[in-house]
Design a protein around this motif. Structure first.
Motif, PDB file in Angstrom:
ATOM      1  N   VAL A 494       0.836  -1.203   0.000  1.00  0.00           N
ATOM      2  CA  VAL A 494       0.000   0.000   0.000  1.00  0.00           C
ATOM      3  C   VAL A 494       0.868   1.249   0.000  1.00  0.00           C
ATOM      4  N   SER A 514      -3.198  -2.975  -5.017  1.00  0.00           N
ATOM      5  CA  SER A 514      -3.242  -2.032  -3.906  1.00  0.00           C
ATOM      6  C   SER A 514      -4.636  -1.986  -3.297  1.00  0.00           C
ATOM      7  N   GLN A 518      -5.197  -2.819   0.430  1.00  0.00           N
ATOM      8  CA  GLN A 518      -5.765  -1.741   1.222  1.00  0.00           C
ATOM      9  C   GLN A 518      -7.041  -2.194   1.946  1.00  0.00           C
TER      10      GLN A 518
END
Ligand SMILES: Nc1nc2c(ncn2[C@@H]2O[C@H](COP(=O)(O)OP(=O)(O)OP(=O)(O)O)[C@@H](O)[C@H]2O)c(=O)[nH]1
Ligand SMILES: [Mg+2]
Length: 585
Positions: A494, A514, A518
């Motif tokens: 991230v 990501s 996340q």
């Protein structure tokens, strides 16, 4: 000791060492100046450095050989140095004045390689110690044919009066560099120059360079125009006089010696040098006249110090400027390296290639992506099992991240070194530094290992961020389920994930990467905390990178600082010179 009279500045010789201490003040100021000149360094090969360094050495020598000894012992004998081109007849002239062969004349050019100093026996103590010309060892006895470099031969003679000594110097425009340098040194140690030239050589360039300098420094000079065919005297003498006038030496007496046959023992017949001999005899017999000459030369030398030191100060400014420019080039290159790493960790570059491949391995197929939203438990299992270390993907992903970050930092560290080197090659003084330390052309040998260690250390810190953040939260249970290591990897991803810089299919996958990482983190810590953690992870990495680059960068700063170009050099020189010039007001 310097007073303003009708005729401008005059030196009251008798007061130099008097109880008033006036002379001592000047001696102290000049000794201070000497120290500043001796300490000054011009190590960078910038334009004008070599002549400035020669001038510095010459100045130092003149202070040691002449100005300081003369100021501290004004009563010492007048030293007349016989200088000029090779074969002009200097040794012959000295022998003729003294009346014996004290210096070997010769047909082989150059003949005189080490100086011969003729003095009255009573004056021995003035010359036997190292008061003047401290670098030259004293030798005595009859002249020999063997060269004795680094010496001055002391010869006692009663044909010279006490209070006046004569020195036969090597030639000033010698093919032998050591002779030339020695001749220049001897002339700058002279109270009086007896400049010997010939009808054939009187317009040569080198002697005039020296005469011009002497004229600028107010040195007392007498010219001996030797070996002139009697029929050309009326032509040459006025021409020489005109040349002297042009150089500000109108007052220098010219003694013409017509070409003659030497006596069987190689001396000039008495009548040929009658005028010169009479002038020397008059000087020898008149202590006041001698002190006027000594005073003139000393005053000129002392008054020349300010300008000469200013030239050295200017050369020192050039050095400092060049060093600053070199340092700036390194600073810029490493600033660019820092920026490069910063961009590299935020533009998504790190999520390409190897990291991406390992991530795909880690999370499995596209199916994983589809199911993850609904079957969080399933993929949690997957991650926990990965983290326990049995299946390799988590480790591989960790390694891929480690080597990706390390490669990024290395690449920028290397290119900063290369960029600095490239700049230094073009900058004044740079090539010399690179030659002295070829290691500067690349990153330091330890850099690679330091980068690896730094990244490992940072990964440890990321895990710490994760466990600290997890402490005492409800999140703790979930964290335990995924494992700190696994969550740490997510955080790194991230921290590095911005889609900018990725192209085509990568955007989708890396973007997905990501997003997925996340989501997992947010599920554990909440979105605000994830943002903070990612920022802290990035910041920590950048701080470590900066520290590493600082060390790399320091090598270039050390290369310029290690030359001992002292920042205060300019100021010290100017202050020391001002102290001397103050006393001359
Ligand atoms: N005929 C003649 N020969 C001279 C005269 N002066 C010098 N010579 C000769 O010229 C040669 C060179 O003279 P030196 O006295 O050795 O010259 P120098 O200036 O000391 O030369 P370096 O020591 O090499 O610098 C010798 O062979 C001398 O005998 C002169 O006035 N007339
Ligand atoms: Mg000679």
């Amino acid at each position: 000791m310097f007073t303003r009279g009708k005729a401008g500045l005059t030196i009251r010789l008798s007061h130099v060492n008097a109880a008033t201490g006036e002379g001592d003040v000047l001696i102290a100021a000049i000794s201070g100046l000497r120290a500043a000149v001796a300490d000054a360094r011009l190590p960078l090969a910038v334009d004008g450095r070599d002549p400035a360094e020669s001038a510095r050495v010459e100045l130092l020598r003149q202070l040691d050989d002449y100005v300081i000894p003369r100021l501290t012992s004004m009563e010492a004998p007048l030293l007349a140095v016989v200088g000029g081109s090779t074969g002009a007849g200097k040794s012959t002239l000295v022998n003729s004045i003294v009346g014996t062969e004290v210096s070997k004349p010769g047909v082989i050019r150059p003949t005189t390689t080490s100086p011969v100093l003729v003095h009255h026996p009573e004056d021995l103590h003035w010359f036997s110690d190292t008061r003047i010309l401290p670098e030259l060892a004293r030798v005595t006895g009859a002249p020999t044919d063997d060269p004795t470099p680094g010496t001055v031969r002391l010869v006692q003679s009663r044909s010279l009066p006490a209070g006046m000594a004569l020195l036969d110097a090597p030639d000033i425009d010698s093919v032998v560099a050591a002779n030339r340098a020695l001749a220049a040194q001897l002339l700058s140690a002279a109270d009086l120059w007896l400049f010997v030239t010939t009808a054939a050589r009187y317009a040569d360039a080198v002697p005039w360079d020296l005469l011009r300098t002497a004229s600028q420094r107010g040195t007392a000079i007498a010219i001996v125009l030797d070996r002139v065919a009697p029929e050309s005297i009326t032509e040459i003498r006025p021409h020489l006089a005109e040349m002297l006038r042009e150089q500000g030496l109108a007052t220098a007496p010219i003694f013409t010696i017509p070409e003659t046959t030497l006596t069987p023992d190689g001396r000039l017949p008495a009548e040929a040098m009658a005028r010169l001999k009479a002038w020397l005899d008059a000087l020898a017999g008149d202590a006041r006249a001698r002190s006027v000459i000594v005073g003139q030369t000393l005053k000129g030398a002392v008054e020349s110090l300010g300008g000469r030191v200013e030239e050295l100060a200017t050369a020192s400014v050039d050095q400092a400027d060049a060093a600053a420019t070199l340092r700036r080039a390194a600073t810029q290159a490493y600033a660019a390296a820092n920026e490069g790493v910063q961009a590299g960790i935020t533009d998504g570059t790190l999520l390409r290639g190897e990291v991406l491949a390992r991530w795909q391995e880690f999370v499995g197929t596209g199916e994983f992506f589809r199911q993850v939203e609904s079957t969080i438990s399933r993929w949690r299992d997957r991650i926990s099992s990965a983290v326990r270390g049995t299946p390799p993907p988590a480790e591989s992903l960790g390694e891929a991240l480690q080597s990706g970050v390390a490669a990024l930092v290395r690449a920028h560290g290397e290119s900063a070194a290369i960029e600095t080197t490239r700049a230094w090659r073009r900058l004044p003084g740079g090539p010399g530094l690179l030659e002295r330390d070829p290691g500067l052309a690349k990153a330091s040998p330890e850099f690679d290992d330091q980068v690896s260690a730094m990244v490992r250390h940072w990964q440890g810190e990321v895990l710490e961020i994760v466990s600290t953040e997890g402490e005492g939260r409800r999140a703790n249970a979930r964290l335990a389920a995924y494992g700190v290591n696994g969550v740490g990897l997510f955080l790194m991803l991230v921290a590095f994930s911005h889609t900018a810089g990725l192209t085509g299919a990568e955007v989708g996958i890396a973007g997905g990467t990501s997003v997925l990482a996340q989501r997992v983190l947010e599920a554990i810590f909440g979105d605000q905390a994830v943002r903070t953690m990612a920022r802290r992870a990035r910041e920590k990495l950048l701080i470590h990178v900066d520290e590493l680059f600082k060390e790399e960068h320091a090598r270039y700063a050390a290369a310029t600082a290690g030359l001992s170009v002292d920042e205060n050099q300019v100021e010290r020189l100017r202050r020391a010179a001002a102290e001397v010039t103050e006393l001359l007001r």
